[in-house]
Scaffold this active site. Sequence first.
Site, PDB file in Angstrom:
ATOM      1  CG  ASP A  49      -5.931  -1.884   0.151  1.00  0.00           C
ATOM      2  OD1 ASP A  49      -6.529  -2.756  -0.641  1.00  0.00           O
ATOM      3  OD2 ASP A  49      -5.816  -0.325  -0.282  1.00  0.00           O
ATOM      4  CG  ASN A 107      -5.992  -9.534   0.356  1.00  0.00           C
ATOM      5  OD1 ASN A 107      -5.009  -9.368   1.004  1.00  0.00           O
ATOM      6  ND2 ASN A 107      -7.209  -9.646   0.657  1.00  0.00           N
ATOM      7  NE  ARG A 164      -2.396  -2.519  -4.252  1.00  0.00           N
ATOM      8  CZ  ARG A 164      -2.768  -1.750  -3.577  1.00  0.00           C
ATOM      9  NH1 ARG A 164      -1.842  -0.605  -3.157  1.00  0.00           N
ATOM     10  NH2 ARG A 164      -3.935  -1.568  -2.744  1.00  0.00           N
ATOM     11  CD1 TRP A 165       1.799 -10.642  -0.667  1.00  0.00           C
ATOM     12  CD2 TRP A 165       0.254 -12.119  -1.581  1.00  0.00           C
ATOM     13  NE1 TRP A 165       2.063 -11.817  -0.213  1.00  0.00           N
ATOM     14  CE2 TRP A 165       1.440 -12.943  -0.824  1.00  0.00           C
ATOM     15  CE3 TRP A 165      -0.388 -13.055  -2.477  1.00  0.00           C
ATOM     16  CZ2 TRP A 165       1.463 -14.349  -0.663  1.00  0.00           C
ATOM     17  CZ3 TRP A 165      -0.357 -14.405  -2.292  1.00  0.00           C
ATOM     18  CH2 TRP A 165       0.674 -14.927  -1.500  1.00  0.00           C
ATOM     19  NE  ARG A 201      -8.838  -8.371  -7.743  1.00  0.00           N
ATOM     20  CZ  ARG A 201      -8.172  -7.536  -7.026  1.00  0.00           C
ATOM     21  NH1 ARG A 201      -7.164  -6.890  -7.584  1.00  0.00           N
ATOM     22  NH2 ARG A 201      -8.546  -7.038  -6.161  1.00  0.00           N
ATOM     23  CG  HIS A 236      -9.205 -11.866  -2.067  1.00  0.00           C
ATOM     24  ND1 HIS A 236      -8.974 -10.608  -1.505  1.00  0.00           N
ATOM     25  CD2 HIS A 236      -9.981 -11.606  -3.185  1.00  0.00           C
ATOM     26  CE1 HIS A 236      -9.476  -9.596  -2.292  1.00  0.00           C
ATOM     27  NE2 HIS A 236      -9.890 -10.125  -3.461  1.00  0.00           N
ATOM     28  CB  THR A 275     -21.554  -0.824   0.521  1.00  0.00           C
ATOM     29  OG1 THR A 275     -20.759   0.163   0.742  1.00  0.00           O
ATOM     30  CG2 THR A 275     -22.557  -1.281   1.607  1.00  0.00           C
ATOM     31  CG  LEU A 329     -10.332 -10.337  19.726  1.00  0.00           C
ATOM     32  CD1 LEU A 329      -9.527  -9.017  19.846  1.00  0.00           C
ATOM     33  CD2 LEU A 329      -9.342 -11.124  18.917  1.00  0.00           C
ATOM     34  NE  ARG A 360      -8.701   4.813  -1.852  1.00  0.00           N
ATOM     35  CZ  ARG A 360      -7.718   4.573  -2.798  1.00  0.00           C
ATOM     36  NH1 ARG A 360      -6.812   5.767  -3.088  1.00  0.00           N
ATOM     37  NH2 ARG A 360      -7.358   3.561  -3.581  1.00  0.00           N
TER      38      ARG A 360
HETATM   39  C1  FPP Z   1      -8.687  -5.384  -0.461  1.00  0.00           C
HETATM   40  O1  FPP Z   1      -7.586  -5.592  -1.096  1.00  0.00           O
HETATM   41  C2  FPP Z   1      -9.219  -6.654   0.230  1.00  0.00           C
HETATM   42  C3  FPP Z   1     -10.420  -7.064   0.247  1.00  0.00           C
HETATM   43  C4  FPP Z   1     -11.395  -6.446  -0.693  1.00  0.00           C
HETATM   44  C5  FPP Z   1     -11.069  -8.356   0.936  1.00  0.00           C
HETATM   45  C6  FPP Z   1     -10.380  -8.552   2.431  1.00  0.00           C
HETATM   46  C7  FPP Z   1     -10.505  -9.879   2.626  1.00  0.00           C
HETATM   47  C8  FPP Z   1      -9.796 -10.987   3.309  1.00  0.00           C
HETATM   48  C9  FPP Z   1      -8.561 -10.653   3.596  1.00  0.00           C
HETATM   49  C10 FPP Z   1     -10.328 -12.188   3.530  1.00  0.00           C
HETATM   50  C11 FPP Z   1     -10.803 -12.098   4.968  1.00  0.00           C
HETATM   51  C12 FPP Z   1     -12.117 -12.334   4.785  1.00  0.00           C
HETATM   52  C13 FPP Z   1     -13.082 -12.860   5.650  1.00  0.00           C
HETATM   53  C14 FPP Z   1     -14.475 -12.992   5.285  1.00  0.00           C
HETATM   54  C15 FPP Z   1     -12.862 -13.235   7.127  1.00  0.00           C
HETATM   55  P1  FPP Z   1      -7.749  -5.703  -2.763  1.00  0.00           P
HETATM   56  O2  FPP Z   1      -8.360  -6.731  -3.368  1.00  0.00           O
HETATM   57  O3  FPP Z   1      -8.405  -4.598  -2.987  1.00  0.00           O
HETATM   58  O4  FPP Z   1      -6.142  -5.273  -3.172  1.00  0.00           O
HETATM   59  P2  FPP Z   1      -5.781  -4.541  -4.394  1.00  0.00           P
HETATM   60  O5  FPP Z   1      -5.981  -3.045  -3.767  1.00  0.00           O
HETATM   61  O6  FPP Z   1      -4.293  -4.731  -4.383  1.00  0.00           O
HETATM   62  O7  FPP Z   1      -6.218  -5.018  -5.522  1.00  0.00           O
END
Ligand code: FPP
Length: 248
Positions: free
Chosen positions: A21, A23, A25-26, A34, A38, A67, A132, A191
């Site tokens: 989680d 990405n 905010r980063w 956004r 990712h 989902t 793995l 959560r």
């Molecule tokens: C949550 O951060 C992250 C996701 C919903 C996607 C995670 C996906 C990756 C790290 C890419 C790797 C993917 C594959 C298919 C191997 P968020 O966007 O909810 O962050 P936020 O809460 O800061 O908005």
Amino acid sequence: MGNKNTASESKVPAHIAIIMDGNGRWARSRGLPRLAGHRAGTENLRRIIRACVEFGVKYLTIYAFSTENWGRPRDEIEGLMNILEDVIDRELTELHKEGVQLRHIGRLERLAPNIQEKVLEAIELTKNNQRLVLNVAFNYGGRDEIICAISKMLKDGVRPEEVNEELVSRYLFTAGVPDPDLIIRTSGELRISNFLIWQAAYSEWYVTPTCWPDFSKEEFRKALEAFTQRDRRFGGLSATVEDNPSHD
Ligand code: FPP
């Protein structure tokens, strides 16, 4: 943990699951879109997969698309689909060479046919690898997994008296995979977010405020260190504290 580059042999979690989680905010904190978050998260995933191989972790489950993520803007959904495709195109050969077995948990059927095909090919190519097991949760939801399991049990004519924990586990997407020992959640939320809700019954949690793209190998090592300090009782009593009245 030992003083070498490896985690303590006896206490390395066999199965680690990660909610990657933060990405978004980063990216926002850097004035970036956004999807840049990712993509940075995907780069970090490469590092953590390699660290798992190095530390001797046997199963890694990553939450890549839930989902509920279908509710995000269309360009973000498309971006995440493209990332899945890119990861297979660019990383598969290397992952295969390193002995990584790819698996998918969730429902493939809502994904584009060409992506479904790539995922199935990747699973087939790597199915005998043993170093793995990498479970990619994509279009995955814990409740959806339980619904799927119940539906399959009914179709198979399972009788009520046959239903037990072992049988339910065999009907889940994670059949054959041990429950996660450690679940890591980055970026601080407290959560479960519909992730492995059956399998997490006795998992240990490690939550860090660090956003996923910044969750380095060093911080991963810290999470493994923290795990070695946990006293896992699975509802019983600690081996050292006979009169512990706790329920966990
Ligand atoms: C949550 O951060 C992250 C996701 C919903 C996607 C995670 C996906 C990756 C790290 C890419 C790797 C993917 C594959 C298919 C191997 P968020 O966007 O909810 O962050 P936020 O809460 O800061 O908005």
